[in-house]
Design an enzyme around this catalytic site. Structure first.
Site, PDB file in Angstrom:
ATOM      1  CB  SER A  79      -0.943   0.005   1.210  1.00 26.30           C
ATOM      2  OG  SER A  79      -0.216  -0.053   2.419  1.00 26.30           O
ATOM      3  CG  ASP A 102      -3.354   6.145   6.470  1.00 24.74           C
ATOM      4  OD1 ASP A 102      -2.181   5.881   6.787  1.00 24.74           O
ATOM      5  OD2 ASP A 102      -3.930   5.614   5.493  1.00 24.74           O
ATOM      6  CG  HIS A 114      -0.341   4.230   4.235  1.00 23.99           C
ATOM      7  ND1 HIS A 114      -1.616   3.891   4.662  1.00 23.99           N
ATOM      8  CD2 HIS A 114       0.190   3.119   3.688  1.00 23.99           C
ATOM      9  CE1 HIS A 114      -1.850   2.616   4.364  1.00 23.99           C
ATOM     10  NE2 HIS A 114      -0.772   2.123   3.772  1.00 23.99           N
TER      11      HIS A 114
END
Length: 364
Positions: free
Chosen positions: A44, A329, A332
């Site tokens: 991600s 977040d 990340h």
């Protein structure tokens, strides 16, 4: 599927033609690209939309993700650019399209195969249901290259691949969404060193697959200080980084470095560059004010303690001063950090990227 491969073949033919004279057409003119293409594999941190249409809980194709990205959310787990976006532009390439959406002319500068929740181990990330593990990402790359060779019969595809950058960033989920998850039995089966050895044994075989498929210029993104992300901080009693988690991941960091040193010694014609994300984050957390940041413990978008207990929800209002936050977040970094780290990886010194930086690798 056949039409997709035909489009891919046409796009890749252009890539082959450009291999010896990589030119990137920009709106403001023409500039030389340092490499013909970049192929991206990871999770991600660098996924740019491959999970969008999967039956997966690991998605970021909604606001406020992409709030600072031109055009809005794409599936990037950030408010804007990822680190590979920055590196692509510094190489003189356009933004690299995701595998699931790329077609035709878009593909000639490379493809992004990364998938949120993916790991080195196939079992990693199963809590999120749909994801594309590293093994499958390599298989996706292999199938498209095989199709190109069979359709076009281009003899110099290998030469073009050898001049391209292969960026790989794996390992974080094997800890966060495997070893540290209560519904996995992994931590009862392996201690920290044993698990690191298992991961690097698999990683070695996976990178060798890419080498055997024609990759020669590798950039390997290391794992950061995972004990300092908002998700882990939210579980801390004192609100400080978890030294236990940072120490857990340290053997993997060390083993990867040893593996890459071995590759550089023993794999003819190849060069493996290591981005020391761990060291970059340590420097950033220590000297954050010098870099223009003011918030190092909280996510810009999230719920609960450190805004890290629940990650950024659809249409949640994020912080306004995003450029001053290290974390976007629960897991990340913000675009500001991705830009900083991307630039360091591109032209930094051996304290953060070694044995050479990406700019030097491009001309290797």
């Amino acid at each position: 599927m056949a039409s997709k491969f035909r489009l891919f073949s046409l796009g890749f033919l252009l890539f082959v033609v450009l291999a010896n004279n990589a030119i990137c057409q920009e709106e403001d003119g023409t500039r030389n690209a340092l490499v013909p293409a970049m192929f991206i594999f990871g999770d991600s941190l660098i996924d740019n939309g491959n999970n969008n249409n999967l039956p997966s809980f690991a998605k970021a194709n909604y606001f406020p993700y992409g709030i600072d990205f031109n055009g809005g959310p794409t599936g990037r787990f950030s408010n804007g650019y990822t680190m590979v976006d920055v590196i692509a532009q510094l190489l003189g390439l356009p933004l690299i399209p995701p595998y699931t959406e790329a077609s035709g002319d878009q593909m000639r500068f490379g493809i992004n195969y990364a998938s949120a929740a993916a790991g080195i181990l196939d079992i990693t990330g199963r809590n999120f249901v749909g994801r594309i593990p590293f093994n499958q990402q390599i298989t996706n790359f292999e199938s498209t290259v095989n199709q190109i060779r069979s359709n076009l019969g281009v003899s110099d595809v290998g030469e073009a691949l050898a001049k391209s950058i292969f960026f790989v960033g794996m390992g974080s989920n094997d800890y966060l969404n495997n070893y540290l998850m209560p519904n996995y039995n992994t931590k009862n089966q392996y201690n920290a060193q044993q698990f690191a050895s298992l991961l690097v044994q698999q990683y070695n075989q996976q990178l060798m697959r890419l080498y055997n498929l024609g990759a020669r210029k590798f950039v390997i993104g290391g794992v950061g200080l995972m004990g300092c992300i908002p998700s882990i901080l939210a579980q801390s009693q004192n609100g400080e980084c978890s030294e236990e988690v940072n120490q857990l991941v340290l053997p993997f960091h060390n083993n990867v470095r040893s593996m890459l040193n071995n590759f550089n010694t023993n794999l003819p014609g190849s060069k493996f560059v290591y981005i020391d994300i761990r060291n970059m984050f340590q420097d950033l957390l220590t000297n954050y004010r010098q870099y223009g940041f003011s918030e190092i413990n909280n996510g810009c978008c999230g719920v609960g303690r450190n805004r890290g207990q629940i990650t950024c929800l659809p249409f949640q209002t994020p912080c306004q001063n995003r450029e001053q936050f290290i974390f976007w977040d629960a897991f990340h970094p913000t675009e500001a950090v991705n830009i900083l780290f991307g630039r360091k990886a591109f032209n930094g010194g051996p304290d953060v990227v070694y044995p050479i930086n990406i700019q030097q690798l491009a001309t290797f």
